[in-house]
Design an enzyme around this catalytic site. Structure first.
Site, PDB file in Angstrom:
ATOM      1  CB  CYS A   8     -30.464  34.764  27.747  1.00  0.00           C
ATOM      2  SG  CYS A   8     -30.747  33.180  28.564  1.00  0.00           S
ATOM      3  CG  ASN A  11     -34.554  29.389  29.043  1.00  0.00           C
ATOM      4  OD1 ASN A  11     -35.466  28.576  28.918  1.00  0.00           O
ATOM      5  ND2 ASN A  11     -34.651  30.414  29.876  1.00  0.00           N
ATOM      6  CB  CYS A  13     -26.779  31.904  32.676  1.00  0.00           C
ATOM      7  SG  CYS A  13     -25.677  30.464  32.591  1.00  0.00           S
ATOM      8  NE  ARG A  14     -26.972  35.956  29.192  1.00  0.00           N
ATOM      9  CZ  ARG A  14     -26.612  36.234  27.949  1.00  0.00           C
ATOM     10  NH1 ARG A  14     -26.208  37.461  27.653  1.00  0.00           N
ATOM     11  NH2 ARG A  14     -26.644  35.302  27.021  1.00  0.00           N
ATOM     12  CB  SER A  15     -33.685  34.370  30.047  1.00  0.00           C
ATOM     13  OG  SER A  15     -33.532  33.028  29.706  1.00  0.00           O
ATOM     14  CG  ASP A 124     -23.164  34.265  27.802  1.00  0.00           C
ATOM     15  OD1 ASP A 124     -23.285  33.665  28.888  1.00  0.00           O
ATOM     16  OD2 ASP A 124     -23.299  33.717  26.699  1.00  0.00           O
TER      17      ASP A 124
HETATM   18  P1  4NP Z   1     -27.416  32.216  29.036  1.00  0.00           P
HETATM   19  O1  4NP Z   1     -25.927  31.661  29.101  1.00  0.00           O
HETATM   20  O2  4NP Z   1     -27.653  32.641  27.615  1.00  0.00           O
HETATM   21  O3  4NP Z   1     -27.413  33.367  29.978  1.00  0.00           O
HETATM   22  O4  4NP Z   1     -28.315  31.059  29.467  1.00  0.00           O
HETATM   23  C1  4NP Z   1     -25.442  30.662  28.242  1.00  0.00           C
HETATM   24  C2  4NP Z   1     -25.712  29.347  28.486  1.00  0.00           C
HETATM   25  C3  4NP Z   1     -25.189  28.362  27.653  1.00  0.00           C
HETATM   26  C4  4NP Z   1     -24.390  28.718  26.574  1.00  0.00           C
HETATM   27  C5  4NP Z   1     -24.143  30.055  26.317  1.00  0.00           C
HETATM   28  C6  4NP Z   1     -24.650  31.022  27.144  1.00  0.00           C
HETATM   29  N1  4NP Z   1     -23.846  27.708  25.729  1.00  0.00           N
HETATM   30  O5  4NP Z   1     -23.073  28.069  24.826  1.00  0.00           O
HETATM   31  O6  4NP Z   1     -24.134  26.519  25.935  1.00  0.00           O
END
Ligand code: 4NP
Length: 159
Positions: A8, A11, A13-15, A124
């Site tokens: 993702c 790294n 939230c989703r993955s 996201d």
């Molecule tokens: P993820 O979510 O890709 O599912 O881990 C996010 C976590 C952090 C950010 C964006 C999406 N960020 O912009 O810091």
């Protein structure tokens, strides 16, 4: 051994949640020693950090423990080490396709293809509220079930 990498943006939230969920299903099916699971981000903001507290809460609500996971970024080596590189959305997939070496034989695609939802992202949830995390759990659960079916077929064919 089959190796699965979830990808993702951050790294956190989703993955990592997908990693914890698939590992949980593999353990329940007695297949944890035949499939290795990992996750990474295409961005480097959260390297070394545990998953987002909202992801940890949503995961714990389903009996998943993702507390010990730590963020890392995608590496060139991942394309040789993993059999499946599964992106959460089209932006992540575009990064994978751009960085994929010509000799890479891995399955590179969107994770929700395994939920029968072709061309569909896991939205996201980072900039939204807790509801987004519950929707994420639903989608990840459906896709993990589909991936489990594919992994079982592949393991049976190779044994
Ligand atoms: P993820 O979510 O890709 O599912 O881990 C996010 C976590 C952090 C950010 C964006 C999406 N960020 O912009 O810091």
């Amino acid at each position: 051994m089959i190796r699965v990498l979830f990808v993702c943006l951050g790294n956190i939230c989703r993955s990592p949640t997908a990693e914890g969920m698939l590992r949980h299903k593999l353990e329940a099916a007695g297949l944890a020693d035949r499939v290795e699971v990992d996750s990474c981000g295409v961005g480097a903001w959260h390297v070394g950090e545990p998953p987002d507290p909202r992801a940890r809460k949503a995961a714990a609500g389903r009996g998943l423990d993702i507390e010990h996971l730590r963020g890392r970024t995608l590496t060139a080596n991942d394309f040789a080490s993993f059999d499946y590189l599964l992106a959460m959305d089209h932006d992540n997939l575009a990064v994978l396709q751009r960085r994929r070496p010509a000799e890479c034989r891995a399955h590179v695609g969107l994770f929700l293809d395994f939920a029968g939802l072709s061309d569909t992202p896991v939205p996201d949830p980072y900039f939204g509220g807790e509801r987004g995390f519950e929707e994420m759990m639903e989608l990840l659960d459906r896709a993990s079930e589909g991936l489990m079916a594919s992994l079982r077929e592949r393991l049976e064919a190779s044994s």
